[in-house]
Design a protein around this motif. Structure first.
Motif, PDB file in Angstrom:
ATOM      1  N   PHE A 173      79.782   5.534 -29.941  1.00  0.00           N
ATOM      2  CA  PHE A 173      79.089   4.939 -31.086  1.00  0.00           C
ATOM      3  C   PHE A 173      78.011   3.961 -30.589  1.00  0.00           C
ATOM      4  O   PHE A 173      78.226   3.258 -29.604  1.00  0.00           O
ATOM      5  CB  PHE A 173      80.159   4.196 -31.904  1.00  0.00           C
ATOM      6  CG  PHE A 173      79.634   3.461 -33.079  1.00  0.00           C
ATOM      7  CD1 PHE A 173      79.334   4.144 -34.244  1.00  0.00           C
ATOM      8  CD2 PHE A 173      79.447   2.085 -33.045  1.00  0.00           C
ATOM      9  CE1 PHE A 173      78.850   3.465 -35.345  1.00  0.00           C
ATOM     10  CE2 PHE A 173      78.962   1.404 -34.149  1.00  0.00           C
ATOM     11  CZ  PHE A 173      78.671   2.100 -35.299  1.00  0.00           C
ATOM     12  N   THR A 190      67.495   8.608 -36.106  1.00  0.00           N
ATOM     13  CA  THR A 190      67.968   9.682 -35.215  1.00  0.00           C
ATOM     14  C   THR A 190      68.823  10.643 -36.052  1.00  0.00           C
ATOM     15  O   THR A 190      70.039  10.491 -36.112  1.00  0.00           O
ATOM     16  CB  THR A 190      68.825   9.124 -34.059  1.00  0.00           C
ATOM     17  OG1 THR A 190      69.687   8.096 -34.583  1.00  0.00           O
ATOM     18  CG2 THR A 190      68.003   8.536 -32.959  1.00  0.00           C
ATOM     19  N   LEU A 194      82.550  14.310 -31.520  1.00  0.00           N
ATOM     20  CA  LEU A 194      82.205  12.912 -31.236  1.00  0.00           C
ATOM     21  C   LEU A 194      83.358  12.177 -30.565  1.00  0.00           C
ATOM     22  O   LEU A 194      83.158  11.358 -29.670  1.00  0.00           O
ATOM     23  CB  LEU A 194      81.833  12.185 -32.540  1.00  0.00           C
ATOM     24  CG  LEU A 194      80.484  12.558 -33.149  1.00  0.00           C
ATOM     25  CD1 LEU A 194      80.355  11.970 -34.553  1.00  0.00           C
ATOM     26  CD2 LEU A 194      79.327  12.078 -32.286  1.00  0.00           C
ATOM     27  N   PHE A 236      73.309   5.580 -21.838  1.00  0.00           N
ATOM     28  CA  PHE A 236      73.074   6.675 -22.784  1.00  0.00           C
ATOM     29  C   PHE A 236      73.355   8.040 -22.170  1.00  0.00           C
ATOM     30  O   PHE A 236      73.873   8.941 -22.820  1.00  0.00           O
ATOM     31  CB  PHE A 236      71.626   6.622 -23.304  1.00  0.00           C
ATOM     32  CG  PHE A 236      71.376   7.599 -24.418  1.00  0.00           C
ATOM     33  CD1 PHE A 236      71.723   7.276 -25.719  1.00  0.00           C
ATOM     34  CD2 PHE A 236      70.811   8.841 -24.164  1.00  0.00           C
ATOM     35  CE1 PHE A 236      71.515   8.178 -26.752  1.00  0.00           C
ATOM     36  CE2 PHE A 236      70.591   9.753 -25.192  1.00  0.00           C
ATOM     37  CZ  PHE A 236      70.943   9.416 -26.488  1.00  0.00           C
TER      38      PHE A 236
HETATM   39  C1  HEM Z   1      68.315   1.652 -36.240  1.00  0.00           C
HETATM   40  C2  HEM Z   1      68.433   1.594 -34.919  1.00  0.00           C
HETATM   41  C3  HEM Z   1      69.315   2.495 -34.105  1.00  0.00           C
HETATM   42  C4  HEM Z   1      69.800   3.745 -34.388  1.00  0.00           C
HETATM   43  C5  HEM Z   1      69.567   4.586 -35.644  1.00  0.00           C
HETATM   44  C6  HEM Z   1      70.591   4.158 -33.245  1.00  0.00           C
HETATM   45  C7  HEM Z   1      71.253   5.369 -33.162  1.00  0.00           C
HETATM   46  C8  HEM Z   1      72.038   5.751 -32.087  1.00  0.00           C
HETATM   47  C9  HEM Z   1      72.763   6.998 -32.001  1.00  0.00           C
HETATM   48  C10 HEM Z   1      72.799   8.074 -33.069  1.00  0.00           C
HETATM   49  C11 HEM Z   1      73.391   7.018 -30.798  1.00  0.00           C
HETATM   50  C12 HEM Z   1      74.284   8.128 -30.251  1.00  0.00           C
HETATM   51  C13 HEM Z   1      75.717   7.760 -30.580  1.00  0.00           C
HETATM   52  C14 HEM Z   1      76.730   8.802 -30.156  1.00  0.00           C
HETATM   53  O1  HEM Z   1      76.516   9.494 -29.157  1.00  0.00           O
HETATM   54  O2  HEM Z   1      77.771   8.902 -30.850  1.00  0.00           O
HETATM   55  C15 HEM Z   1      73.072   5.782 -30.115  1.00  0.00           C
HETATM   56  C16 HEM Z   1      73.542   5.459 -28.849  1.00  0.00           C
HETATM   57  C17 HEM Z   1      73.132   4.340 -28.162  1.00  0.00           C
HETATM   58  N1  HEM Z   1      72.358   3.306 -28.652  1.00  0.00           N
HETATM   59 FE1  HEM Z   1      71.574   3.167 -30.513  1.00  0.00          FE
HETATM   60  N2  HEM Z   1      70.553   3.169 -32.299  1.00  0.00           N
HETATM   61  C18 HEM Z   1      69.810   2.131 -32.778  1.00  0.00           C
HETATM   62  C19 HEM Z   1      69.562   0.914 -32.148  1.00  0.00           C
HETATM   63  C20 HEM Z   1      69.984   0.584 -30.876  1.00  0.00           C
HETATM   64  C21 HEM Z   1      69.711  -0.676 -30.200  1.00  0.00           C
HETATM   65  C22 HEM Z   1      68.980  -1.863 -30.805  1.00  0.00           C
HETATM   66  C23 HEM Z   1      70.222  -0.561 -28.932  1.00  0.00           C
HETATM   67  C24 HEM Z   1      70.189  -1.562 -27.783  1.00  0.00           C
HETATM   68  C25 HEM Z   1      70.689  -2.676 -27.780  1.00  0.00           C
HETATM   69  C26 HEM Z   1      70.853   0.741 -28.828  1.00  0.00           C
HETATM   70  C27 HEM Z   1      71.495   1.201 -27.708  1.00  0.00           C
HETATM   71  C28 HEM Z   1      72.178   2.396 -27.643  1.00  0.00           C
HETATM   72  C29 HEM Z   1      72.872   2.861 -26.439  1.00  0.00           C
HETATM   73  C30 HEM Z   1      72.918   2.144 -25.093  1.00  0.00           C
HETATM   74  C31 HEM Z   1      73.474   4.071 -26.785  1.00  0.00           C
HETATM   75  C32 HEM Z   1      74.327   4.953 -25.871  1.00  0.00           C
HETATM   76  C33 HEM Z   1      75.811   4.582 -26.022  1.00  0.00           C
HETATM   77  C34 HEM Z   1      76.739   5.438 -25.174  1.00  0.00           C
HETATM   78  O3  HEM Z   1      76.409   6.574 -24.874  1.00  0.00           O
HETATM   79  O4  HEM Z   1      77.831   4.920 -24.833  1.00  0.00           O
HETATM   80  N3  HEM Z   1      70.692   1.403 -30.017  1.00  0.00           N
HETATM   81  N4  HEM Z   1      72.245   5.020 -30.914  1.00  0.00           N
END
Ligand code: HEM
Length: 477
Positions: free
Chosen positions: A422, A346, A77, A103
């Motif tokens: 994160f 997830t 990570l 993402f």
């Molecule tokens: C309960 C709700 C959510 C869960 C369980 C969740 C979970 C995750 C996980 C596991 C990752 C991958 C992190 C990693 O690679 O270390 C991620 C990435 C991401 N999430 Fe969430 N997420 C949630 C809600 C949201 C919301 C509301 C948004 C939008 C505003 C969002 C936007 C993103 C984006 C843009 C990434 C990519 C970040 C990157 O690669 O720099 N997520 N999320």
């Protein structure tokens, strides 16, 4: 002196081929077993019981590593974007749907997009757009008031809520999904995009690269329609920023960064990042909020505590106008954390090394070739670490409060990932789910409705409950 007493235990060097794992079928390997039943996270967890915290499975033409070993997870990570990246088979699939954004970007492209995206997700904008969240939560409560006593399809309604919030916050566009309006246009286009994404993620072969089924053609048309709308709104946001207005949403924050010359933003960045925010934020948060309702329906005592807290914090009107008030809904937030712990939306993410590399787990050194997919089981720690999570299978929101043992964002429990990538939407997701939990418990008593069958699981972009229905009885004031 006894030579054995002073000599260090030798470290063990292994390659992926040396790892144990389920016996593969010829050609298809373990893929059929992996996708069977539509709950791959359960299959991975079962194999973990059998083959240990790091094991190998076989997909057509390649070995795959699966791990929940804290040291390995930490390394993988953290060493992004230099040594590890998202698995290309996942990123390609999202790219092919026209949603190239934060993402699935990599290297310098990712660094730039993360900066751009953080302009639109910082606490200031979230604070300013708080009214968007409360408006949608209130509309959902009104919708439920109107159908009090009848069966509520929880997942469908939570998808409406989180989609409306996501679209409102990203592009200042009122979808009207919770009030039943806006069933066509963007709402329909986004549903078709999600449908295509879910189908392709669980498809054993990338058939869409060779043949476009009617559903794929609908998804293409939906993305094209959404693109036009997003770019129109971006042009309008840019005009407002040139006039000197303050940004109010993700899109106008991007426009401001471009107008001020802080970032170079092109049309693909705009469309890709808006779609990414919606795709990454909608299903995951809807799944979390749905599981919250599931646990609340099964635990009337917890409902009563959430209601007592909501009465005190929200007051008789049952609404919040200021985001700091939300931080006083501590018990409701603990309920959300506990639901996410027991049913992580997830449960795993898939990464791969950019170059050949070695990771260590204690004395074990594991050599992994560039491009080998690594499944990280993000949430298993909460089952294993009985010191931090005593009685791990029980639904006990209190563990996040006075017990003080559970921590939401540290190894071995990482439902939002870790390191530099994160999840940037964590706070927003917790806000949305906490608010709806508090407002629902204050207004209604939630009872389970199992008329459609027992609650199960289905995986699309996130793990959703199936058959989840509830009946809501309005509480007397
Ligand atoms: C309960 C709700 C959510 C869960 C369980 C969740 C979970 C995750 C996980 C596991 C990752 C991958 C992190 C990693 O690679 O270390 C991620 C990435 C991401 N999430 Fe969430 N997420 C949630 C809600 C949201 C919301 C509301 C948004 C939008 C505003 C969002 C936007 C993103 C984006 C843009 C990434 C990519 C970040 C990157 O690669 O720099 N997520 N999320």
């Amino acid at each position: 002196m006894d030579a054995h007493a002073t000599s260090k235990p030798a470290s063990v060097h292994r390659s992926v081929a040396d790892l144990g794992g389920p016996r593969p079928l010829p050609v298809l390997g373990n893929l059929p077993a992996f996708v069977r039943g539509g709950t791959p996270h359960r299959t991975l967890a079962g194999w973990r019981e059998r083959y240990g915290s790091t094991y190998r499975m076989r997909f057509p033409g390649r070995d795959v590593v699966v791990t929940s070993a804290p040291d390995i997870m930490d390394t993988v990570l953290r060493q992004r974007p230099t040594t590890f990246r998202r698995a290309s088979f996942v990123s390609d699939l999202i790219d092919e749907l026209g949603a190239h954004g934060l993402f699935n970007a990599e290297g310098q492209d990712w660094q730039r997009l993360r900066r751009v995206a953080m302009h639109g997700l910082n606490a200031k904008y979230l604070g300013e757009s708080f009214a968007t969240i409360t408006r949608s939560a209130e509309r959902l409560r009104n919708r439920w008031n109107a159908s009090a006593g009848s069966r509520i399809d929880v997942v469908d309604d939570m998808l409406r809520y989180t989609l409306e919030v996501s679209v409102g916050l990203t592009m200042n566009y009122d979808l009207g999904a919770t009030s039943g309006a806006g069933e066509d246009g963007l709402h329909r286009q986004l549903s078709q995009l999600f449908e295509a994404l879910g189908r392709r993620l669980s498809s054993p072969v990338p058939y869409w690269r060779y043949v476009r089924l009617p559903a794929d053609r609908r998804a293409d048309a939906a993305v094209a329609g959404a693109r036009t709308l997003i770019l129109d709104r971006y042009a309008e946001a840019k005009r407002r920023m040139v006039r000197g207005d303050a940004p109010t949403d993700f899109l106008s924050a991007l426009a401001k960064a471009e107008v001020d010359g802080d970032e170079l933003v092109n049309d693909d960045d705009v469309v890709g990042n808006v779609l990414t925010m919606i795709v990454a934020g909608e299903d995951t948060t809807a799944a979390a909020a749905s599981w919250v309702m599931h646990f609340l329906a099964a635990h009337p005592d917890v409902q009563r505590q959430v209601r007592a807290e909501a009465d005190e914090v929200l007051g008789p009107g049952g609404s919040i106008t200021e985001p700091p008030v939300l931080s006083r809904l501590r018990y409701a937030e603990a309920v959300v954390n506990e639901a996410i712990r027991l049913r992580p939306p997830t449960p795993y993410i898939v990464l791969e090394p950019v170059v050949d590399t070695t990771v260590t787990d204690g004395l074990d050194r594991l050599h992994i070739g560039a491009g080998t997919p690594i499944f990280l089981l993000l949430s298993h720690g909460s089952d294993d670490d009985t010191r931090q999570f005593p009685d791990p299978q029980s639904f006990r929101p209190q563990r996040w409060l006075t017990d003080g043992t559970a921590r939401a964002t540290s190894q071995p429990y990482l439902p939002f990932g870790g390191g530099p990538r994160f999840c940037p939407g964590r706070n927003l997701a917790l806000m949305e789910a906490t608010l709806i939990a508090a407002m629902t418990c204050q207004a209604f008593t939630i009872g389970p409705d199992t008329s459609a069958g027992p609650v199960g699981e289905r995986v699309t972009f996130a793990v959703f409950p199936t058959n989840l229905g509830v009946r809501l009885q309005p509480n007397l004031p």
